[in-house]
Enzyme design. Structure first.
Site, PDB file in Angstrom:
ATOM      1  N   HIS A   7       0.477  -1.505  -0.394  1.00 48.70           N
ATOM      2  CA  HIS A   7       0.063  -0.595  -0.498  1.00 48.70           C
ATOM      3  C   HIS A   7       1.018   1.168  -0.018  1.00 48.70           C
ATOM      4  O   HIS A   7       1.913   1.115   0.457  1.00 48.70           O
ATOM      5  CB  HIS A   7      -0.685  -0.112   1.462  1.00 48.70           C
ATOM      6  CG  HIS A   7      -1.607   0.703   1.394  1.00 48.70           C
ATOM      7  ND1 HIS A   7      -1.924   2.220   1.650  1.00 48.70           N
ATOM      8  CD2 HIS A   7      -2.921   0.952   0.429  1.00 48.70           C
ATOM      9  CE1 HIS A   7      -2.943   3.178   1.645  1.00 48.70           C
ATOM     10  NE2 HIS A   7      -3.679   2.450   1.284  1.00 48.70           N
ATOM     11  N   ASP A  59      -7.833  -4.375  -1.446  1.00 49.19           N
ATOM     12  CA  ASP A  59      -8.939  -4.152  -1.933  1.00 49.19           C
ATOM     13  C   ASP A  59      -8.558  -6.142  -2.579  1.00 49.19           C
ATOM     14  O   ASP A  59      -9.213  -6.899  -3.037  1.00 49.19           O
ATOM     15  CB  ASP A  59      -7.642  -3.894  -3.072  1.00 49.19           C
ATOM     16  CG  ASP A  59      -7.831  -2.818  -2.612  1.00 49.19           C
ATOM     17  OD1 ASP A  59      -9.389  -1.966  -2.938  1.00 49.19           O
ATOM     18  OD2 ASP A  59      -6.856  -1.765  -2.825  1.00 49.19           O
TER      19      ASP A  59
END
Length: 429
Positions: A306, A363
């Site tokens: 991320h 996600d």
């Protein structure tokens, strides 16, 4: 005495104030640097630039911390529901019982679209990208609610907020029904926020949709976990557009467009595509891990790592547990979830991933759970947009109410040709 930073440019020393946030985040205030020295700072992509002060969300990427208005995301996910979370994010406090009832009722009052807006859906081809439709329809709300162009009273802001939160679900569900050629389903006043969305998405005249509490809770959880995430691409877009004093609907529509990008809101779709590819090829987990490590391989591991988190994304832990519950309740065994779990376990034990701090993010599992609920792939980012609405509204509100408000106007380092005449340029053509 306040702490300062010193910088020497062209042999001259400049003293810059240090700004400290409530969580001891520190920044050097360079807002007067250009006026004093003629220099600006350069930070491609704003990766190390604080563009604003905000009270909404705190993230510590190194420690894997996410808090809404000071409350840890795990606690919000466990104890709250989406509309209460939205209230917290937008107004900075949890509502009391009276405020909660009034807000819920206001959402119900505004969940219908103006009947003329329904004709807009007919103008889009059935295969139109849902995010394009969503952005266009939210922008069109400016036309139907022009009395909310200028929001200068708390009551007007409350009304605009309720209209956005209520109608964004209706727009999303109507656009989905249009895309598959089914009649639209109107919202039902006896259903809560997430129940109503599922009802409008999946109910049909010849096949009534039965609401499952576990599925409803998972849907609500998806909205909560996406409600805000600090100064990401779409939120920064909303703030920038809002800084020009554009109305709330237009600013949020710009946020939808920014979220549409596959590097932002489209990541969960990419995860599902990756898992499906692994399944279809019959790749073993060892083969996948080897491809990731191979510098010459074009394979990309989606859903890991991320931009902010250098630890486990706290939202991923929550959504993983919800995913297990939903699949168990629905009695479904999803081979893609099995691949996801095996991939996660293998990566967490592998030094290659550990050293690079590549942990699963939100996600990685959100696509699996939406697939289990029955949401089609092209609607994944729309779910993200519905969830992110409170954060966009809260950030627009901060810009709108700031006494230091001014239009956003980043600088640049020009790298083009130096001055030349038209005739000189023509000779080079």
């Amino acid at each position: 005495m306040s702490e300062t930073a010193k910088i020497i440019l062209d042999g001259k020393e400049y003293e810059l104030p240090v700004v400290v946030g409530s969580e001891n985040e520190k920044a050097v205030d360079i807002s007067k640097l250009r006026a004093q020295s003629g220099y600006i700072t350069y930070d491609d992509g704003y990766g190390n630039t604080g563009s604003c002060k905000s009270d909404v969300t705190f993230i510590d990427g190194e420690k894997g911390i996410l808090r809404y208005r000071g409350i840890d995301i795990a606690e919000v996910a466990e104890k709250s529901h989406f509309l209460e979370t939205a209230y917290l994010i937008i107004w900075g406090k949890l509502p009391n019982e009276q405020e909660k009832e009034q807000f819920d009722e206001l959402i119900r009052r505004h969940e219908l679209l103006h009947e003329n807006m329904k004709h807009h859906f007919q103008g889009f081809p059935p295969q139109a990208a849902p995010m394009a439709v969503l952005s266009a329809m939210i922008n069109s709300m400016s036309c139907f609610h022009s009395h909310l162009y200028d929001i200068d009273e708390p009551e007007k802001f409350m009304e605009a907020t309720a209209k956005l939160l209520a109608k964004v679900r209706t727009i999303a569900a109507f656009s989905y029904k249009h895309s598959i050629g089914e009649p639209i389903v109107y919202p039902a006043r006896n259903l809560n926020y997430s129940e109503n969305f599922l009802h409008m998405m999946f109910d049909a005249p010849n096949h009534p949709y039965e609401l499952d509490p576990e599925v409803v809770r998972a849907m609500d959880l998806l909205f909560i976990l996406h409600a805000d995430h600090e100064q990401n691409c779409s939120t920064s877009t909303v703030r920038m557009v809002g800084s020009s004093e554009a109305n709330l609907f237009t600013s949020v529509a710009a946020g939808v467009s920014a979220l549409w990008g596959r590097l932002h809101g489209g990541a969960n779709q990419a995860v599902l595509g990756m898992l499906q590819g692994i399944h279809d090829r019959g790749d073993s987990i060892d083969t996948v891990i080897a491809k990731v490590k191979d510098k010459d391989s074009k394979f990309r591991l989606m859903g890991f790592g991320h931009r902010v988190y250098k630890n486990f994304d706290p939202r991923a832990k929550i959504i993983k547990e919800a995913c297990d519950k939903v699949l168990k309740k629905l009695g479904r065994k999803d081979p893609l979830l099995d691949i996801a779990k095996e991939l996660e376990q293998a990566a967490l034990k592998d030094s290659y991933f550990v050293e690079r701090k590549l942990y699963p993010n939100v996600d990685f599992y959100s696509g699996i759970i939406m697939r289990a609920i029955g949401i089609p792939l092209n609607m994944f980012t729309v779910i993200f947009a519905i969830g992110r609405m409170p954060g966009w509204i809260a950030n627009w509100k901060e810009v709108h109410e700031s006494p230091q408000a001014r239009i956003y106007r980043p600088r640049q380092i020009y790298t083009g040709p130096t001055q030349q005449s038209y005739d000189e340029a023509r000779k080079k053509a």
